[in-house]
Scaffold this active site. Structure first.
Site, PDB file in Angstrom:
ATOM      1  N   THR A 254       0.841  -1.091  -0.013  1.00 19.30           N
ATOM      2  CA  THR A 254      -0.033  -0.147  -0.119  1.00 19.30           C
ATOM      3  C   THR A 254       0.823   1.324  -0.120  1.00 19.30           C
ATOM      4  O   THR A 254       2.171   1.382   0.266  1.00 19.30           O
ATOM      5  CB  THR A 254      -0.793  -0.091   1.251  1.00 19.30           C
ATOM      6  OG1 THR A 254      -1.492   1.178   1.479  1.00 19.30           O
ATOM      7  CG2 THR A 254      -0.278  -0.123   2.496  1.00 19.30           C
ATOM      8  N   ASP A 255       0.183   2.321  -0.448  1.00 20.21           N
ATOM      9  CA  ASP A 255       1.001   3.636  -0.432  1.00 20.21           C
ATOM     10  C   ASP A 255       0.919   4.118   1.116  1.00 20.21           C
ATOM     11  O   ASP A 255       1.685   5.002   1.337  1.00 20.21           O
ATOM     12  CB  ASP A 255       0.363   4.758  -1.167  1.00 20.21           C
ATOM     13  CG  ASP A 255      -1.249   5.151  -1.098  1.00 20.21           C
ATOM     14  OD1 ASP A 255      -1.793   4.457  -0.163  1.00 20.21           O
ATOM     15  OD2 ASP A 255      -1.796   5.970  -1.700  1.00 20.21           O
ATOM     16  N   GLU A 256       0.220   3.598   1.982  1.00 23.75           N
ATOM     17  CA  GLU A 256       0.243   4.131   3.198  1.00 23.75           C
ATOM     18  C   GLU A 256       1.462   3.895   3.967  1.00 23.75           C
ATOM     19  O   GLU A 256       1.696   4.549   5.173  1.00 23.75           O
ATOM     20  CB  GLU A 256      -0.940   3.418   4.373  1.00 23.75           C
ATOM     21  CG  GLU A 256      -2.291   3.473   3.598  1.00 23.75           C
ATOM     22  CD  GLU A 256      -3.456   3.482   4.547  1.00 23.75           C
ATOM     23  OE1 GLU A 256      -3.173   3.494   5.884  1.00 23.75           O
ATOM     24  OE2 GLU A 256      -4.548   3.583   4.273  1.00 23.75           O
TER      25      GLU A 256
ATOM     26  N   TYR B 181      -2.030  -0.234  11.034  1.00 18.95           N
ATOM     27  CA  TYR B 181      -2.317  -1.086   9.487  1.00 18.95           C
ATOM     28  C   TYR B 181      -1.008  -0.867   8.790  1.00 18.95           C
ATOM     29  O   TYR B 181      -0.161  -1.644   8.310  1.00 18.95           O
ATOM     30  CB  TYR B 181      -3.490  -0.761   9.020  1.00 18.95           C
ATOM     31  CG  TYR B 181      -3.501  -1.076   7.408  1.00 18.95           C
ATOM     32  CD1 TYR B 181      -3.360  -2.266   7.186  1.00 18.95           C
ATOM     33  CD2 TYR B 181      -3.204  -0.098   6.450  1.00 18.95           C
ATOM     34  CE1 TYR B 181      -3.450  -2.726   5.705  1.00 18.95           C
ATOM     35  CE2 TYR B 181      -3.338  -0.323   5.070  1.00 18.95           C
ATOM     36  CZ  TYR B 181      -3.142  -1.677   4.661  1.00 18.95           C
ATOM     37  OH  TYR B 181      -3.479  -1.914   3.212  1.00 18.95           O
TER      38      TYR B 181
ATOM     39  N   LYS C 168       2.000  -3.281   7.451  1.00 18.70           N
ATOM     40  CA  LYS C 168       2.420  -3.651   6.158  1.00 18.70           C
ATOM     41  C   LYS C 168       3.898  -3.100   6.005  1.00 18.70           C
ATOM     42  O   LYS C 168       4.705  -3.860   4.975  1.00 18.70           O
ATOM     43  CB  LYS C 168       1.388  -2.834   5.058  1.00 18.70           C
ATOM     44  CG  LYS C 168      -0.153  -3.182   5.086  1.00 18.70           C
ATOM     45  CD  LYS C 168      -0.366  -4.503   4.447  1.00 18.70           C
ATOM     46  CE  LYS C 168       0.038  -4.615   2.996  1.00 18.70           C
ATOM     47  NZ  LYS C 168      -0.282  -6.021   2.492  1.00 18.70           N
TER      48      LYS C 168
HETATM   49  P1  NAD Z   1      -9.593  -7.160   2.362  1.00 15.72           P
HETATM   50  O1  NAD Z   1      -9.676  -7.010   3.582  1.00 15.72           O
HETATM   51  O2  NAD Z   1     -10.933  -7.107   1.549  1.00 15.72           O
HETATM   52  O3  NAD Z   1      -9.332  -8.871   2.140  1.00 15.72           O
HETATM   53  C1  NAD Z   1      -8.205  -9.620   2.652  1.00 15.72           C
HETATM   54  C2  NAD Z   1      -8.553 -11.110   2.495  1.00 15.72           C
HETATM   55  O4  NAD Z   1      -7.337 -11.770   3.022  1.00 15.72           O
HETATM   56  C3  NAD Z   1      -9.986 -11.842   2.802  1.00 15.72           C
HETATM   57  O5  NAD Z   1     -10.438 -12.553   1.883  1.00 15.72           O
HETATM   58  C4  NAD Z   1      -9.184 -12.579   4.200  1.00 15.72           C
HETATM   59  O6  NAD Z   1      -9.934 -13.678   4.831  1.00 15.72           O
HETATM   60  C5  NAD Z   1      -8.131 -12.869   3.962  1.00 15.72           C
HETATM   61  N1  NAD Z   1      -7.067 -12.982   5.063  1.00 15.72           N
HETATM   62  C6  NAD Z   1      -6.900 -12.380   6.098  1.00 15.72           C
HETATM   63  N2  NAD Z   1      -5.857 -12.866   7.017  1.00 15.72           N
HETATM   64  C7  NAD Z   1      -5.495 -13.865   6.650  1.00 15.72           C
HETATM   65  C8  NAD Z   1      -4.859 -15.052   6.743  1.00 15.72           C
HETATM   66  N3  NAD Z   1      -3.899 -14.980   8.167  1.00 15.72           N
HETATM   67  N4  NAD Z   1      -4.531 -16.158   6.060  1.00 15.72           N
HETATM   68  C9  NAD Z   1      -5.332 -16.380   4.736  1.00 15.72           C
HETATM   69  N5  NAD Z   1      -6.176 -15.222   4.392  1.00 15.72           N
HETATM   70  C10 NAD Z   1      -6.328 -14.113   5.322  1.00 15.72           C
HETATM   71  O7  NAD Z   1      -8.507  -6.471   1.723  1.00 15.72           O
HETATM   72  P2  NAD Z   1      -8.263  -5.753   0.436  1.00 15.72           P
HETATM   73  O8  NAD Z   1      -8.750  -4.414   0.334  1.00 15.72           O
HETATM   74  O9  NAD Z   1      -8.586  -6.609  -0.802  1.00 15.72           O
HETATM   75  O10 NAD Z   1      -6.649  -5.934   0.117  1.00 15.72           O
HETATM   76  C11 NAD Z   1      -5.649  -6.768  -0.285  1.00 15.72           C
HETATM   77  C12 NAD Z   1      -4.307  -6.634  -0.136  1.00 15.72           C
HETATM   78  O11 NAD Z   1      -4.256  -5.204  -1.037  1.00 15.72           O
HETATM   79  C13 NAD Z   1      -4.056  -6.268   1.307  1.00 15.72           C
HETATM   80  O12 NAD Z   1      -2.623  -6.687   1.342  1.00 15.72           O
HETATM   81  C14 NAD Z   1      -4.028  -4.755   1.324  1.00 15.72           C
HETATM   82  O13 NAD Z   1      -2.963  -4.297   2.318  1.00 15.72           O
HETATM   83  C15 NAD Z   1      -3.406  -4.248  -0.037  1.00 15.72           C
HETATM   84  N6  NAD Z   1      -4.083  -2.981  -0.586  1.00 15.72           N
HETATM   85  C16 NAD Z   1      -5.149  -2.876  -0.300  1.00 15.72           C
HETATM   86  C17 NAD Z   1      -5.642  -1.592  -0.951  1.00 15.72           C
HETATM   87  C18 NAD Z   1      -7.080  -1.034  -0.664  1.00 15.72           C
HETATM   88  O14 NAD Z   1      -7.440   0.018  -1.213  1.00 15.72           O
HETATM   89  N7  NAD Z   1      -8.246  -1.893  -0.498  1.00 15.72           N
HETATM   90  C19 NAD Z   1      -4.860  -0.695  -1.464  1.00 15.72           C
HETATM   91  C20 NAD Z   1      -3.432  -0.912  -1.623  1.00 15.72           C
HETATM   92  C21 NAD Z   1      -3.032  -2.173  -1.178  1.00 15.72           C
HETATM   93  O1  DAU Z   2      -4.157   4.020   0.635  1.00 13.50           O
HETATM   94  C1  DAU Z   2      -4.522   2.637   0.352  1.00 13.50           C
HETATM   95  C2  DAU Z   2      -5.229   2.070   1.565  1.00 13.50           C
HETATM   96  O2  DAU Z   2      -6.482   2.723   1.440  1.00 13.50           O
HETATM   97  C3  DAU Z   2      -5.259   0.656   1.605  1.00 13.50           C
HETATM   98  O3  DAU Z   2      -4.092   0.186   2.132  1.00 13.50           O
HETATM   99  C4  DAU Z   2      -6.308   0.095   2.865  1.00 13.50           C
HETATM  100  O4  DAU Z   2      -6.237  -1.063   2.892  1.00 13.50           O
HETATM  101  C5  DAU Z   2      -7.687   0.679   2.411  1.00 13.50           C
HETATM  102  O5  DAU Z   2      -8.505   0.504   3.491  1.00 13.50           O
HETATM  103  C6  DAU Z   2      -7.591   2.158   2.079  1.00 13.50           C
HETATM  104  O6  DAU Z   2      -7.313   2.908   3.755  1.00 13.50           O
HETATM  105  P1  DAU Z   2      -7.969   4.147   3.978  1.00 13.50           P
HETATM  106  O7  DAU Z   2      -7.833   4.405   5.373  1.00 13.50           O
HETATM  107  O8  DAU Z   2      -7.579   5.318   3.233  1.00 13.50           O
HETATM  108  O9  DAU Z   2      -9.102   3.773   3.380  1.00 13.50           O
HETATM  109  P2  DAU Z   2     -10.934   4.067   4.109  1.00 13.50           P
HETATM  110  O10 DAU Z   2     -11.870   3.712   2.962  1.00 13.50           O
HETATM  111  O11 DAU Z   2     -11.099   3.570   5.376  1.00 13.50           O
HETATM  112  O12 DAU Z   2     -11.051   5.619   4.285  1.00 13.50           O
HETATM  113  C7  DAU Z   2     -10.760   6.501   3.112  1.00 13.50           C
HETATM  114  C8  DAU Z   2     -10.830   8.112   3.766  1.00 13.50           C
HETATM  115  O13 DAU Z   2     -12.287   8.252   4.121  1.00 13.50           O
HETATM  116  C9  DAU Z   2      -9.905   8.345   4.763  1.00 13.50           C
HETATM  117  O14 DAU Z   2      -9.407   9.357   4.827  1.00 13.50           O
HETATM  118  C10 DAU Z   2     -10.870   7.993   5.991  1.00 13.50           C
HETATM  119  C11 DAU Z   2     -12.322   8.717   5.476  1.00 13.50           C
HETATM  120  N1  DAU Z   2     -13.541   7.980   5.884  1.00 13.50           N
HETATM  121  C12 DAU Z   2     -13.502   6.707   6.125  1.00 13.50           C
HETATM  122  C13 DAU Z   2     -14.649   5.821   6.534  1.00 13.50           C
HETATM  123  C14 DAU Z   2     -14.836   4.405   6.721  1.00 13.50           C
HETATM  124  C15 DAU Z   2     -14.585   8.691   6.460  1.00 13.50           C
HETATM  125  O15 DAU Z   2     -14.418  10.206   6.424  1.00 13.50           O
HETATM  126  N2  DAU Z   2     -15.627   8.256   6.917  1.00 13.50           N
HETATM  127  C16 DAU Z   2     -15.833   6.860   6.906  1.00 13.50           C
HETATM  128  O16 DAU Z   2     -16.763   6.342   7.551  1.00 13.50           O
END
Ligand code: NAD
Ligand code: DAU
Length: 362
Positions: A137-139, A163, A167
């Site tokens: 992630t970019d975080e 989180y 990562k």
């Molecule tokens: P998600 O939470 O939707 O899915 C995570 C999946 O991993 C689930 O299916 C869960 O059951 C599985 N899991 C969790 N713990 C596990 C374990 N111990 N063993 C096996 N499986 C397990 O997450 P996502 O949003 O799809 O993110 C997927 C990946 O991409 C993550 O590594 C996250 O850090 C990265 N990522 C997410 C975003 C985003 O915006 N969602 C952006 C950049 C990177």
């Molecule tokens: O940047 C990549 C990341 O983006 C991933 O690595 C994470 O897995 C993914 O969850 C996401 O993180 P964020 O914290 O940015 O996403 P989230 O959707 O939780 O929140 C997006 C923005 O919106 C953040 O600034 C918090 C705000 N927010 C979020 C929720 C859930 C609100 O204002 N209200 C809300 O109810």
């Protein structure tokens, strides 16, 4: 054959569908099925022999070792993680356990498997061509001020949430396993994804879900925090491109040059819903916007410089934010039962009703 971890989650499930559609190459999908992993996301693959689903832990060395030896993948794509920042604040333990300790065990098993592969082979997996791709992630780069340039791959790691720290820790393990043991790894750092199958705890699906349910639309703090949004299929395509052509040990930032303050994202969703699914009382969904207490340690701005992957691997996103958000809102409107299922814990019954098999798809 490839091995995907976390392929029942949001990005993982989108990736599994896209991979099978585009490459036709079989895959093993190892997922623990936490609250975020749903078999309903994979329902369309029932009976597809190219998809082998295994419910299990990435930290289960025995299981992972057996899977690797049985299926002999040519690559591992590591999506599995605890992914929600708010949950990492209320309960960081699982994040350390899965994202750091789990990744460590997975890496060790993969290293052992990789070390026993033939150096080269005309057919089948071999040491030279094998890849472990870490989906990050970019975080990990921390937060930006309004005038900072977007994150480049060379930015230092400055994670702020539990989180992000978990990562970053796992990314460091990946790097060290490459540097010390020569494991052929690739790492991607992507910005915020949105699209189908995203659990409605994340901003975009939460807002759509709450709007339709007549609930408040919670905006943390002043709502001026900025995120850089990318449609999930574009992320999946970028991962495939990095797997195919990325250089061993390199990291690639992935993003769509699409920075938006949260407030604007929420307003855009409201206006799309006003058009596609107007409120019964004729008023706008934006009326439901409610400012709530800010997230502790809330990062102010993320932005990705995607220049490297564009220049070196020729990847570019296909969707604009306008086209992606329209597709996304339509998908949630068309899949109300999926949303109900994953939020009510009734998704198993939903799969059973639709497909008539409680044990699907294992
Ligand atoms: P998600 O939470 O939707 O899915 C995570 C999946 O991993 C689930 O299916 C869960 O059951 C599985 N899991 C969790 N713990 C596990 C374990 N111990 N063993 C096996 N499986 C397990 O997450 P996502 O949003 O799809 O993110 C997927 C990946 O991409 C993550 O590594 C996250 O850090 C990265 N990522 C997410 C975003 C985003 O915006 N969602 C952006 C950049 C990177
Ligand atoms: O940047 C990549 C990341 O983006 C991933 O690595 C994470 O897995 C993914 O969850 C996401 O993180 P964020 O914290 O940015 O996403 P989230 O959707 O939780 O929140 C997006 C923005 O919106 C953040 O600034 C918090 C705000 N927010 C979020 C929720 C859930 C609100 O204002 N209200 C809300 O109810």
């Amino acid at each position: 054959m490839i091995l995907v971890t976390g392929g029942a989650g949001f990005i993982g499930a989108n990736f599994v569908h896209s991979w099978l559609e585009r490459t036709g190459e079989a895959l093993v999908n190892l997922d623990k099925l936490t609250y975020a992993g749903n078999l309903a996301n994979l329902a369309a693959l029932r009976g597809d022999v190219r998809h082998v689903f295994v419910q299990g832990e990435i930290g289960d060395r025995e299981r992972v070792g057996a899977l690797l030896d049985t299926y002999r993948p040519r690559a591992v794509i590591h999506f599995a993680a605890e992914s929600h920042v708010d949950r990492s604040i209320s309960g960081p333990g699982e994040f350390i356990q899965t994202n750091v300790v789990g990744t460590f065990h997975l890496l060790e098993r993969v290293r052992d498997y990789w070390s026993r592969l033939p150096e080269t082979a005309a057919e089948g997996p071999n040491r030279q061509d094998f890849r472990f791709l870490q989906v990050s992630t970019d975080e990990v780069f921390g937060t930006l001020s309004p005038t900072d340039p977007p994150f480049a791959e060379s930015n230092p790691f400055l994670p702020n949430s539990p989180y992000a720290a978990s990562k970053a820790a796992s990314d460091h393990l990946i790097r060290a396993w490459h540097h010390t043991f020569d494991l052929p790894v690739l790492t991607t750092h992507c910005s915020n994804n949105y699209g189908p199958y995203q659990f409605p705890e994340k901003l975009i699906p939460l807002i759509i879900h709450n709007a339709l349910a007549g609930k408040p639309l919670p905006i943390y703090g002043d709502g001026l925090q900025v995120r850089d949004w990318l449609y999930v299929e574009d992320h999946c395509q970028a991962i495939m491109r990095v797997l195919e052509a990325g250089q061993k040990g390199e990291t690639y930032n992935i993003g769509g040059w699409n920075e938006q303050p949260n407030m604007d994202v929420v307003r855009i969703i409201c206006s799309v819903l006003d058009r596609l699914h107007p409120r019964a009382d004729g008023r706008g969904y934006a009326e439901q916007i409610t400012f709530v207490k800010d997230r502790p340690g809330h990062d102010r701005r993320y932005a990705i410089d995607a220049g490297k992957i564009e220049r070196m691997l020729g990847w570019k996103p296909a969707e604009t934010f306008d086209s992606g958000i329209l597709k996304t809102v339509r998908w949630y409107l068309d899949h109300a039962e999926w949303v109900h299922g994953v939020t009510s814990g009734a998704y198993r019954q939903w799969v059973q009703r639709q497909y008539g098999d409680a044990s699907f798809p294992v």
